[in-house]
Scaffold this motif. Sequence first.
Motif, mmCIF file in Angstrom:
data_model
loop_
_atom_site.group_PDB
_atom_site.id
_atom_site.type_symbol
_atom_site.label_atom_id
_atom_site.label_comp_id
_atom_site.label_asym_id
_atom_site.label_seq_id
_atom_site.Cartn_x
_atom_site.Cartn_y
_atom_site.Cartn_z
ATOM 1 N N UNK A 28 0.991 -1.246 -0.194
ATOM 2 C CA UNK A 28 0.013 -0.053 0.094
ATOM 3 C C UNK A 28 0.997 1.263 0.029
ATOM 4 N N UNK A 29 0.410 2.210 -0.709
ATOM 5 C CA UNK A 29 1.133 3.344 -0.857
ATOM 6 C C UNK A 29 1.207 4.211 0.342
ATOM 7 N N UNK A 30 0.294 3.917 1.391
ATOM 8 C CA UNK A 30 0.114 4.666 2.629
ATOM 9 C C UNK A 30 1.345 4.615 3.401
ATOM 10 N N UNK A 31 2.045 3.696 3.254
ATOM 11 C CA UNK A 31 3.278 3.017 4.182
ATOM 12 C C UNK A 31 4.424 4.215 3.676
ATOM 13 N N UNK A 32 4.377 4.679 2.483
ATOM 14 C CA UNK A 32 5.216 6.008 2.368
ATOM 15 C C UNK A 32 5.132 7.064 3.317
ATOM 16 N N UNK A 33 3.934 7.402 3.857
ATOM 17 C CA UNK A 33 3.478 8.204 4.998
ATOM 18 C C UNK A 33 4.605 8.337 5.907
ATOM 19 N N UNK A 34 5.165 6.898 6.332
ATOM 20 C CA UNK A 34 5.960 6.659 7.273
ATOM 21 C C UNK A 34 7.476 7.243 7.240
ATOM 22 N N UNK A 35 7.581 7.527 5.992
ATOM 23 C CA UNK A 35 9.020 7.886 5.656
ATOM 24 C C UNK A 35 9.131 9.573 6.052
ATOM 25 N N UNK A 36 7.942 10.389 6.304
ATOM 26 C CA UNK A 36 7.786 11.615 6.498
ATOM 27 C C UNK A 36 7.891 11.716 7.904
ATOM 28 N N UNK A 37 9.024 12.295 8.237
ATOM 29 C CA UNK A 37 9.400 12.270 9.678
ATOM 30 C C UNK A 37 8.268 12.736 10.802
ATOM 31 N N UNK A 38 7.831 13.820 10.547
ATOM 32 C CA UNK A 38 6.728 14.670 11.431
ATOM 33 C C UNK A 38 5.568 13.662 11.407
ATOM 34 N N UNK A 39 5.275 13.396 10.104
ATOM 35 C CA UNK A 39 3.907 12.234 10.101
ATOM 36 C C UNK A 39 4.145 11.002 10.943
ATOM 37 N N UNK A 40 5.385 10.605 10.807
ATOM 38 C CA UNK A 40 5.876 9.141 11.444
ATOM 39 C C UNK A 40 5.654 9.302 12.923
ATOM 40 N N UNK A 41 6.114 10.598 13.592
ATOM 41 C CA UNK A 41 6.109 10.669 14.750
ATOM 42 C C UNK A 41 4.720 10.879 15.262
ATOM 43 N N UNK A 42 3.818 11.639 14.599
ATOM 44 C CA UNK A 42 2.395 11.739 15.012
ATOM 45 C C UNK A 42 1.728 10.295 15.063
ATOM 46 N N UNK A 43 2.107 9.463 14.070
ATOM 47 C CA UNK A 43 1.481 8.272 14.075
ATOM 48 C C UNK A 43 1.950 7.347 15.203
ATOM 49 N N UNK A 44 3.260 7.212 15.729
ATOM 50 C CA UNK A 44 3.768 6.536 16.661
ATOM 51 C C UNK A 44 3.021 7.117 17.983
ATOM 52 N N UNK A 45 2.934 8.253 18.143
ATOM 53 C CA UNK A 45 2.190 9.020 19.461
ATOM 54 C C UNK A 45 0.840 8.488 19.355
ATOM 55 N N UNK A 46 0.095 8.363 18.256
ATOM 56 C CA UNK A 46 -1.302 7.910 18.120
ATOM 57 C C UNK A 46 -1.308 6.362 18.609
ATOM 58 N N UNK A 47 -0.390 5.829 18.375
ATOM 59 C CA UNK A 47 -0.496 4.318 18.290
ATOM 60 C C UNK A 47 -0.160 4.041 20.044
ATOM 61 N N UNK A 48 0.740 4.594 20.536
ATOM 62 C CA UNK A 48 1.374 4.568 21.853
ATOM 63 C C UNK A 48 -0.200 5.129 22.824
ATOM 64 N N UNK A 49 -0.741 5.990 22.384
ATOM 65 C CA UNK A 49 -1.947 6.548 22.991
ATOM 66 C C UNK A 49 -2.968 5.289 22.993
ATOM 67 N N UNK A 50 -3.279 4.792 21.887
ATOM 68 C CA UNK A 50 -4.445 4.029 21.673
ATOM 69 C C UNK A 50 -3.930 2.742 22.579
#
Length: 530
Positions: A28-50
């Motif tokens: 999936x192309x969505x995995x490329x979003x993880x290459x963007x540092x700021x976006x990846x950090x936000x996703x990490x925090x969202x996962x940690x919170x959940x």
Amino acid sequence: MKISNAIDLAIENIQKEGLTDVEVFSRPFELDLLKISATCEEIKQAIKTSLKESQIKLMGFSPISHILVPKKELFDFRKCAIIEPIDELKYLSLVLQIADQIETQRPNKSKNLVFSYRLNPEKGYLFDAKYNYTSFREYVIKKSKQRNVNVVVSCDIANFYDRLNLHRLECILSSNPKIDKKIILQINELLLFWSGRDSYGIPVGSNASRILAEAALIEIDNFLISHKIAYCRFVDDFRIFAPDSATAHKWLALLVDRLSKEGLFLNTNKTVIKDVSIISEDDADKKPEETETTRETENKHEISRIIRGYSGLIPTKFRALTASEHEKLKVINITEEIDKISSSLLISPPNFVLLVKACFSQKDAPGIIRLVTNLNKFPQFIPYVIDGIIKNEDIFSEEQIKELSTLLAFWLDQDNAPEFVSIFVIRFFGHGRFTNKSTLFECFRQLKRNDGNYIGRALLEQLEPIIERGEVLEIRDYFTRADPSERRQILKIADTHLTKGEKRPFFKNTRAQSQDILLNKMINIYEAKA
């Protein structure tokens, strides 16, 4: 492993290996979003919170869907999971927190008993590359030659992933005092949610599931070791090495009895007891367990693929032919052999694979077309034939391409084909010389919500680079009926093909209605770019 480290490793692994190894699913192309540092950090925090929550609703998991994909045996299918990217990251992060404790409970690697998914994270990969199906196969051959081994039992567990009992898995994990009980509860609640509270089954294709599947067999391993049974295994594929037939039957009976206590059973049709007492060096060196999938280069990254791959009688990828294969295949009379297939009711898999190879080796395009006309006798071969056609597209004339397209378009109708077949045909019509926008778009127009769980996404992926503005507007109207994966693909298409004035209100309305973190990140990126 601490939760932050587990999330980091999950993201690194999924960036390296994708969400699944099931070939019907594209990366999936969505995995490329993880290459963007700021976006990846936000996703990490969202996962940690959940993952601080215990209830599934608060953890934000979505239900999963499935697609049937051929297994390695005839008329056998694997129910493969379609998991949202964020959910797969959460699932893997949960399991990685306890993966070290699971690995320490397993038989030591040096004993050469268990060759599957030995944890050893390195550069984004999770598993030790030295332990894989190839090393398992080589050990079986070596062990079979020993003087005290005269009988070898080959067997595997029937529908292992589907029949794995979740309550028993929970009990096995809970018996390890080093594993956090809250994480066990979270994993159990998630798996029960995904199974529809059936208490059975873990998602196929996920590295998280591979770790849990190995945990589920720890007590089976301990039982076999305590009874001094000479064995080895790769996941649910067992080999027992006995000095004589009586011992082989005794040990096999013990395995069957112990598996039954976990609600598991052997596949009796695939259980074989073999006399290896008179096996010659030449016979041993033939490596009878080698299959299409295991013929890979001895490279760490390739070995990683062998660990995860599924092999068997029905390949899905057409491998480049070696010089020796070309030499052997040139003597095959293709016309005569296809005549035999055409007049028979059924297709023999080994013969069909050999004939496909012969056609491409001899660059016999008419022969391939004739084989395609016979695929109704065995649709499971469609992915293999299509892969071969795509990799050898230069041998076909324009007229032959039209003929192939007409024949394969038949399989786009869900009344004629299972979903996995239609997906491979869709990719055929989106590739190179075979690209046919009108066929794909008409298929999209006819798409019904009950046609399948992945086919809409597959169609949109192939349409993205070849459609024009008017068609994009028509696709955009489908947005409200689309599933989350399809919506993200439609958003990507809109950003690629529409003007700023058309995109802006669409993005604004979409953000107002969506709780999808990936989709909202996409909108942020697209708006900033505009």
